[in-house]
Design a protein around this motif. Structure first.
Motif, short mmCIF file in Angstrom:
data_model
loop_
_atom_site.label_atom_id
_atom_site.label_comp_id
_atom_site.label_asym_id
_atom_site.label_seq_id
_atom_site.Cartn_x
_atom_site.Cartn_y
_atom_site.Cartn_z
N SER A 7 -10.06 -22.34 30.60
CA SER A 7 -10.46 -22.02 29.24
C SER A 7 -11.65 -21.07 29.27
O SER A 7 -12.79 -21.48 29.50
CB SER A 7 -10.84 -23.29 28.47
OG SER A 7 -11.39 -22.93 27.22
N LYS A 8 -11.37 -19.80 29.04
CA LYS A 8 -12.45 -18.81 29.00
C LYS A 8 -13.33 -19.04 27.78
O LYS A 8 -14.53 -18.76 27.81
CB LYS A 8 -11.87 -17.39 28.99
CG LYS A 8 -11.13 -17.03 30.25
CD LYS A 8 -12.04 -17.14 31.46
CE LYS A 8 -11.28 -16.98 32.74
NZ LYS A 8 -12.04 -17.37 33.90
N THR A 9 -12.77 -19.57 26.71
CA THR A 9 -13.57 -19.88 25.52
C THR A 9 -14.60 -20.95 25.84
O THR A 9 -15.78 -20.81 25.50
CB THR A 9 -12.66 -20.33 24.36
OG1 THR A 9 -11.69 -19.31 24.11
CG2 THR A 9 -13.46 -20.58 23.09
N LEU A 10 -14.18 -22.00 26.53
CA LEU A 10 -15.09 -23.06 26.94
C LEU A 10 -16.15 -22.51 27.89
O LEU A 10 -17.34 -22.80 27.75
CB LEU A 10 -14.32 -24.20 27.62
CG LEU A 10 -15.15 -25.34 28.20
CD1 LEU A 10 -15.84 -26.12 27.08
CD2 LEU A 10 -14.28 -26.26 29.04
N GLN A 11 -15.72 -21.70 28.84
CA GLN A 11 -16.65 -21.11 29.80
C GLN A 11 -17.72 -20.29 29.07
O GLN A 11 -18.91 -20.42 29.35
CB GLN A 11 -15.88 -20.24 30.78
CG GLN A 11 -16.74 -19.63 31.86
CD GLN A 11 -15.93 -18.81 32.85
OE1 GLN A 11 -14.72 -18.68 32.73
NE2 GLN A 11 -16.60 -18.26 33.82
N LEU A 12 -17.30 -19.43 28.16
CA LEU A 12 -18.26 -18.61 27.43
C LEU A 12 -19.19 -19.45 26.57
O LEU A 12 -20.40 -19.21 26.54
CB LEU A 12 -17.53 -17.60 26.55
CG LEU A 12 -16.99 -16.38 27.26
CD1 LEU A 12 -16.08 -15.59 26.34
CD2 LEU A 12 -18.13 -15.51 27.75
N ALA A 53 -13.48 -14.23 24.82
CA ALA A 53 -12.76 -14.92 25.89
C ALA A 53 -11.56 -14.09 26.35
O ALA A 53 -11.29 -14.01 27.56
CB ALA A 53 -12.31 -16.30 25.42
N ALA A 54 -10.87 -13.48 25.42
CA ALA A 54 -9.73 -12.61 25.77
C ALA A 54 -10.23 -11.41 26.57
O ALA A 54 -9.59 -11.00 27.56
CB ALA A 54 -9.00 -12.16 24.52
#
Length: 171
Positions: A7-12, A53-54
């Protein structure tokens, strides 16, 4: 590991978001603020977390992976140096997991910031930029006794200070 959802959203949100909140309340070095601004610009800050995130996922695929393929020693050396610097493990068996999480978080931050700077600099990104990101973040983390503990606590508060989540951050 390949089957883990990343999850790039979570990471960010957890890594970059926590860092940005920390910078708003704590004194940090000007070079760190400058790097944070460049990373934000590269990832499209202001366009929303999902868009960022994208963008991060695209940069990792289109720029980071080819860079890593050309320079495979960089990230290995970075991790080995961090283990040596931290004299891991130093706190005994009771603290080994938290020490490891600290090292993983530092590496995840460096990778995230390198990707953001890649997005900002494009084809001009070089090994010198990796050194700059590593230097600036290491100084921010090492010379500010509140930064890493604050970030680790935030991750723990979000039930993200777990090996499966940390693995996602560095994949």
């Amino acid at each position: 590991i390949q089957a883990l959802p990343v999850s790039k959203t979570l990471q960010l949100d957890l890594l970059l978001g926590t860092t940005q909140r920390f910078v708003r309340t704590e004194p940090v070095r000007p070079l760190f603020k400058q790097l944070l601004e460049q990373v934000g610009a590269g990832l499209g800050e202001g366009q929303g977390l999902d868009a960022m995130a994208a963008r991060l996922a695209a940069v990792e695929r289109e720029q980071f992976q080819p860079f890593e393929d050309r320079h495979p020693f960089v990230w290995k050396n970075l991790l080995l140096n961090e283990f040596a610097y931290a004299m891991f493990p130093k706190g005994g068996a009771a603290d080994i997991e938290r020490e490891l999480m600290g090292i993983v978080v530092k590496f995840a931050l460096i990778k995230l910031y390198a990707c953001g700077l890649m997005a900002h600099r494009g084809a001009d990104f070089s090994l010198d930029d990796v050194v700059r990101v590593t230097y600036v973040l290491s100084r921010a983390i090492t010379h500010n006794r509140r930064f890493l503990p604050n970030l680790l606590q935030t991750l723990q508060d979000h039930d993200a200070l777990r090996l499966d989540v940390m693995t996602q951050f560095v994949l």
